[in-house]
Motif scaffolding. Structure first.
Motif, PDB file in Angstrom:
ATOM      1  N   ASP A  23      19.832  24.451  31.309  1.00 38.62           N
ATOM      2  CA  ASP A  23      18.923  25.382  31.983  1.00 38.62           C
ATOM      3  C   ASP A  23      17.764  25.813  31.088  1.00 38.62           C
ATOM      4  O   ASP A  23      16.684  26.126  31.576  1.00 38.62           O
ATOM      5  N   ALA A  24      17.990  25.829  29.786  1.00 34.75           N
ATOM      6  CA  ALA A  24      16.945  26.261  28.850  1.00 34.75           C
ATOM      7  C   ALA A  24      15.931  25.162  28.549  1.00 34.75           C
ATOM      8  O   ALA A  24      14.851  25.449  28.024  1.00 34.75           O
ATOM      9  N   LEU A  25      16.259  23.931  28.877  1.00 35.46           N
ATOM     10  CA  LEU A  25      15.338  22.827  28.604  1.00 35.46           C
ATOM     11  C   LEU A  25      14.079  22.937  29.457  1.00 35.46           C
ATOM     12  O   LEU A  25      14.153  23.274  30.640  1.00 35.46           O
ATOM     13  N   PRO A  26      12.938  22.613  28.886  1.00 33.41           N
ATOM     14  CA  PRO A  26      11.726  22.549  29.704  1.00 33.41           C
ATOM     15  C   PRO A  26      11.740  21.261  30.521  1.00 33.41           C
ATOM     16  O   PRO A  26      12.473  20.320  30.215  1.00 33.41           O
ATOM     17  N   SER A  27      10.914  21.201  31.526  1.00 29.41           N
ATOM     18  CA  SER A  27      10.758  19.972  32.290  1.00 29.41           C
ATOM     19  C   SER A  27      10.353  18.862  31.336  1.00 29.41           C
ATOM     20  O   SER A  27       9.476  19.040  30.492  1.00 29.41           O
ATOM     21  N   GLY A  28      11.039  17.718  31.439  1.00 32.48           N
ATOM     22  CA  GLY A  28      10.778  16.600  30.547  1.00 32.48           C
ATOM     23  C   GLY A  28      11.657  16.600  29.308  1.00 32.48           C
ATOM     24  O   GLY A  28      11.631  15.654  28.529  1.00 32.48           O
ATOM     25  N   GLY A  29      12.460  17.669  29.114  1.00 29.17           N
ATOM     26  CA  GLY A  29      13.365  17.746  27.968  1.00 29.17           C
ATOM     27  C   GLY A  29      14.597  16.882  28.189  1.00 29.17           C
ATOM     28  O   GLY A  29      14.927  16.510  29.323  1.00 29.17           O
ATOM     29  N   TYR A  30      15.272  16.561  27.103  1.00 31.67           N
ATOM     30  CA  TYR A  30      16.429  15.674  27.155  1.00 31.67           C
ATOM     31  C   TYR A  30      17.686  16.382  26.660  1.00 31.67           C
ATOM     32  O   TYR A  30      17.626  17.202  25.735  1.00 31.67           O
ATOM     33  N   LEU A  31      18.803  16.031  27.269  1.00 23.06           N
ATOM     34  CA  LEU A  31      20.118  16.465  26.821  1.00 23.06           C
ATOM     35  C   LEU A  31      20.885  15.208  26.430  1.00 23.06           C
ATOM     36  O   LEU A  31      20.976  14.257  27.216  1.00 23.06           O
ATOM     37  N   VAL A  32      21.390  15.189  25.201  1.00 25.77           N
ATOM     38  CA  VAL A  32      22.130  14.046  24.683  1.00 25.77           C
ATOM     39  C   VAL A  32      23.530  14.532  24.331  1.00 25.77           C
ATOM     40  O   VAL A  32      23.681  15.539  23.636  1.00 25.77           O
ATOM     41  N   VAL A  33      24.543  13.817  24.811  1.00 24.13           N
ATOM     42  CA  VAL A  33      25.930  14.207  24.576  1.00 24.13           C
ATOM     43  C   VAL A  33      26.726  12.983  24.131  1.00 24.13           C
ATOM     44  O   VAL A  33      26.580  11.901  24.708  1.00 24.13           O
ATOM     45  N   SER A  34      27.540  13.166  23.098  1.00 26.71           N
ATOM     46  CA  SER A  34      28.584  12.186  22.796  1.00 26.71           C
ATOM     47  C   SER A  34      29.887  12.962  22.721  1.00 26.71           C
ATOM     48  O   SER A  34      29.910  14.147  22.387  1.00 26.71           O
ATOM     49  N   HIS A  35      30.973  12.289  23.075  1.00 23.92           N
ATOM     50  CA  HIS A  35      32.247  12.982  23.216  1.00 23.92           C
ATOM     51  C   HIS A  35      33.399  12.043  22.901  1.00 23.92           C
ATOM     52  O   HIS A  35      33.395  10.877  23.295  1.00 23.92           O
ATOM     53  N   ALA A  36      34.404  12.565  22.198  1.00 23.55           N
ATOM     54  CA  ALA A  36      35.607  11.785  21.916  1.00 23.55           C
ATOM     55  C   ALA A  36      36.284  11.387  23.224  1.00 23.55           C
ATOM     56  O   ALA A  36      36.329  12.159  24.183  1.00 23.55           O
ATOM     57  N   TYR A  37      36.778  10.158  23.232  1.00 23.23           N
ATOM     58  CA  TYR A  37      37.410   9.621  24.435  1.00 23.23           C
ATOM     59  C   TYR A  37      38.478   8.622  24.007  1.00 23.23           C
ATOM     60  O   TYR A  37      38.165   7.616  23.374  1.00 23.23           O
ATOM     61  N   SER A  38      39.720   8.903  24.336  1.00 28.66           N
ATOM     62  CA  SER A  38      40.812   8.081  23.815  1.00 28.66           C
ATOM     63  C   SER A  38      41.334   7.019  24.771  1.00 28.66           C
ATOM     64  O   SER A  38      42.187   6.233  24.382  1.00 28.66           O
ATOM     65  N   ALA A  39      40.851   6.944  25.961  1.00 30.40           N
ATOM     66  CA  ALA A  39      41.392   5.971  26.922  1.00 30.40           C
ATOM     67  C   ALA A  39      41.133   4.538  26.496  1.00 30.40           C
ATOM     68  O   ALA A  39      41.839   3.632  26.926  1.00 30.40           O
TER      69      ALA A  39
END
Length: 113
Positions: A23-39
């Protein structure tokens, strides 16, 4: 948000963290996520990872897969290839071939319209 959300064991907290940032990102901003995943790794290795993290963090870690992470990007434009093993993002066989089928992390990039 690289290698961070798996330290949040409470689902509501994870949703709150990503929603606040999104919600705090301006228009055109990016959210990058990496997450542990054991499957994608064998259960013995997953147990070993959980054991190490349980000794180094308050509540250990939570493994969340692509389906659990996708809603964190609601209202954003998810970039290709989507929420996938991190080795599938801009792979460079000459530098680090990786193996998406054995990845311990998933990741995604999304843009706020």
């Amino acid at each position: 948000m690289l290698a961070l959300l798996h330290f949040f064991t409470d689902e509501d907290s994870v949703r709150g963290v990503t929603a606040t940032l999104r919600d705090a990102l301006p228009s055109g901003g990016y959210l990058v996520v990496s997450h542990a995943y054991s499957a994608t790794i064998d259960e013995d290795k997953a147990d070993e990872v959980r054991s190490v993290y349980s000794k180094t963090s308050a509540d250990g870690i939570v493994h969340r897969g692509p389906a659990a992470l996708a809603p964190h990007f609601d209202g954003m434009e998810l970039l290709d290839p989507g929420v996938v093993p991190v080795e599938s993002w801009r792979p460079r066989d000459d530098t680090y071939p990786g193996d998406p089928s054995r990845s311990g992390y998933v990741g995604a990039v999304a843009r706020k319209p």
